[in-house]
Design a protein around this motif. Sequence first.
Motif, PDB file in Angstrom:
ATOM      1  N   ASN A  29       0.859  -1.201   0.036  1.00  0.00           N
ATOM      2  CA  ASN A  29       0.079  -0.021   0.028  1.00  0.00           C
ATOM      3  C   ASN A  29       0.934   1.158   0.167  1.00  0.00           C
ATOM      4  O   ASN A  29       1.609   1.344   0.900  1.00  0.00           O
ATOM      5  CB  ASN A  29      -0.867  -0.140   1.341  1.00  0.00           C
ATOM      6  CG  ASN A  29      -1.974  -0.954   1.091  1.00  0.00           C
ATOM      7  OD1 ASN A  29      -2.717  -1.285  -0.039  1.00  0.00           O
ATOM      8  ND2 ASN A  29      -2.426  -1.423   2.060  1.00  0.00           N
ATOM      9  N   HIS A  31       0.957   5.418  -1.396  1.00  0.00           N
ATOM     10  CA  HIS A  31       0.426   6.835  -1.939  1.00  0.00           C
ATOM     11  C   HIS A  31       1.112   7.619  -2.714  1.00  0.00           C
ATOM     12  O   HIS A  31       2.175   7.737  -2.215  1.00  0.00           O
ATOM     13  CB  HIS A  31      -0.448   7.490  -0.736  1.00  0.00           C
ATOM     14  CG  HIS A  31      -1.400   8.682  -1.347  1.00  0.00           C
ATOM     15  ND1 HIS A  31      -2.418   8.484  -1.777  1.00  0.00           N
ATOM     16  CD2 HIS A  31      -0.987  10.024  -1.695  1.00  0.00           C
ATOM     17  CE1 HIS A  31      -2.936   9.606  -2.204  1.00  0.00           C
ATOM     18  NE2 HIS A  31      -2.012  10.441  -2.171  1.00  0.00           N
ATOM     19  N   SER A  33       1.069  10.912  -5.121  1.00  0.00           N
ATOM     20  CA  SER A  33       0.296  12.269  -5.875  1.00  0.00           C
ATOM     21  C   SER A  33       1.472  12.996  -6.218  1.00  0.00           C
ATOM     22  O   SER A  33       2.074  13.902  -5.375  1.00  0.00           O
ATOM     23  CB  SER A  33      -0.723  12.879  -5.184  1.00  0.00           C
ATOM     24  OG  SER A  33      -1.417  13.789  -6.045  1.00  0.00           O
ATOM     25  N   VAL A 150       1.178   2.948   3.554  1.00  0.00           N
ATOM     26  CA  VAL A 150      -0.164   3.786   4.224  1.00  0.00           C
ATOM     27  C   VAL A 150      -1.364   2.932   4.285  1.00  0.00           C
ATOM     28  O   VAL A 150      -1.305   1.792   4.052  1.00  0.00           O
ATOM     29  CB  VAL A 150      -0.651   5.022   3.054  1.00  0.00           C
ATOM     30  CG1 VAL A 150       0.699   5.861   2.897  1.00  0.00           C
ATOM     31  CG2 VAL A 150      -0.979   4.162   1.902  1.00  0.00           C
ATOM     32  N   GLU A 154      -6.187   5.238   2.627  1.00  0.00           N
ATOM     33  CA  GLU A 154      -5.020   6.201   1.831  1.00  0.00           C
ATOM     34  C   GLU A 154      -4.535   5.980   0.688  1.00  0.00           C
ATOM     35  O   GLU A 154      -4.090   6.495  -0.325  1.00  0.00           O
ATOM     36  CB  GLU A 154      -4.033   6.669   2.931  1.00  0.00           C
ATOM     37  CG  GLU A 154      -3.326   7.858   2.605  1.00  0.00           C
ATOM     38  CD  GLU A 154      -2.189   8.442   3.572  1.00  0.00           C
ATOM     39  OE1 GLU A 154      -1.476   9.383   3.239  1.00  0.00           O
ATOM     40  OE2 GLU A 154      -2.416   7.637   4.645  1.00  0.00           O
ATOM     41  N   SER A 155      -4.228   4.442   0.443  1.00  0.00           N
ATOM     42  CA  SER A 155      -3.633   3.719  -0.599  1.00  0.00           C
ATOM     43  C   SER A 155      -4.249   4.088  -1.896  1.00  0.00           C
ATOM     44  O   SER A 155      -5.495   3.918  -2.359  1.00  0.00           O
ATOM     45  CB  SER A 155      -3.435   2.421  -0.341  1.00  0.00           C
ATOM     46  OG  SER A 155      -2.797   1.694  -1.452  1.00  0.00           O
ATOM     47  N   ASN A 156      -3.396   4.440  -2.969  1.00  0.00           N
ATOM     48  CA  ASN A 156      -3.847   4.645  -4.247  1.00  0.00           C
ATOM     49  C   ASN A 156      -3.244   3.580  -5.327  1.00  0.00           C
ATOM     50  O   ASN A 156      -3.056   4.053  -6.462  1.00  0.00           O
ATOM     51  CB  ASN A 156      -4.137   6.102  -4.742  1.00  0.00           C
ATOM     52  CG  ASN A 156      -2.632   6.521  -4.876  1.00  0.00           C
ATOM     53  OD1 ASN A 156      -1.336   6.220  -4.425  1.00  0.00           O
ATOM     54  ND2 ASN A 156      -2.589   7.957  -5.634  1.00  0.00           N
ATOM     55  N   THR A 157      -2.713   2.586  -4.633  1.00  0.00           N
ATOM     56  CA  THR A 157      -1.839   1.813  -5.442  1.00  0.00           C
ATOM     57  C   THR A 157      -2.537   1.088  -6.605  1.00  0.00           C
ATOM     58  O   THR A 157      -2.212   1.049  -7.526  1.00  0.00           O
ATOM     59  CB  THR A 157      -1.142   0.446  -4.627  1.00  0.00           C
ATOM     60  OG1 THR A 157      -0.830   0.902  -3.411  1.00  0.00           O
ATOM     61  CG2 THR A 157      -0.279  -0.472  -5.402  1.00  0.00           C
TER      62      THR A 157
END
Length: 172
Positions: A29, A31, A33, A150, A154-157
């Motif tokens: 996991n 994040h 951006s 994370v 919150e993860s954007n994997t």
Amino acid sequence: MKDNEYDQENSGTKVARIYLNGKVEVLRNIHFSCSSCGLCCRLNRIPVREEDILRFQEHGFELDQLLNDLSPVLIPSKNVEGNFIKAYILRKKPFVNECIFLDDNNHCRVHEFKPLACRLYPFALRREDDETVIMQIHSKSVCPSVKLDVSGEESNTLELAKQMYELFDLEK
């Protein structure tokens, strides 16, 4: 540096396994951006492939605007052991040593058709076998926007891996 922030010791970390049918297995996991800090455009030598150069030329750029040296470099392939990818190194601005396309606000002037290396960064894709590709944090990443380990919320994997799949699919 906080415990969950990216650091150089974790470069090359596998974050997802992407199957060629589009399925994604999250391995870690994270994040990410982009914060538009511009470090990637300042600290890296940016390789451009012939496909990238053709895209630049379609938008009116000439070779002498893009490259300092017309001699290619060979970059080890992440897909096939012993294979190399022929690339050229994108020109840097004199005296400030940053990408020629980085503007004063740390934004890319050619974002819509930037080179594959820039579209992937701070990640790299490596073929694991005929059916899977590993998404990992690029081994030379200097990106402060990558946060490791994370929470799941919150993860954007998964989202990032799906973007990589679409990019990888387009570049076959």
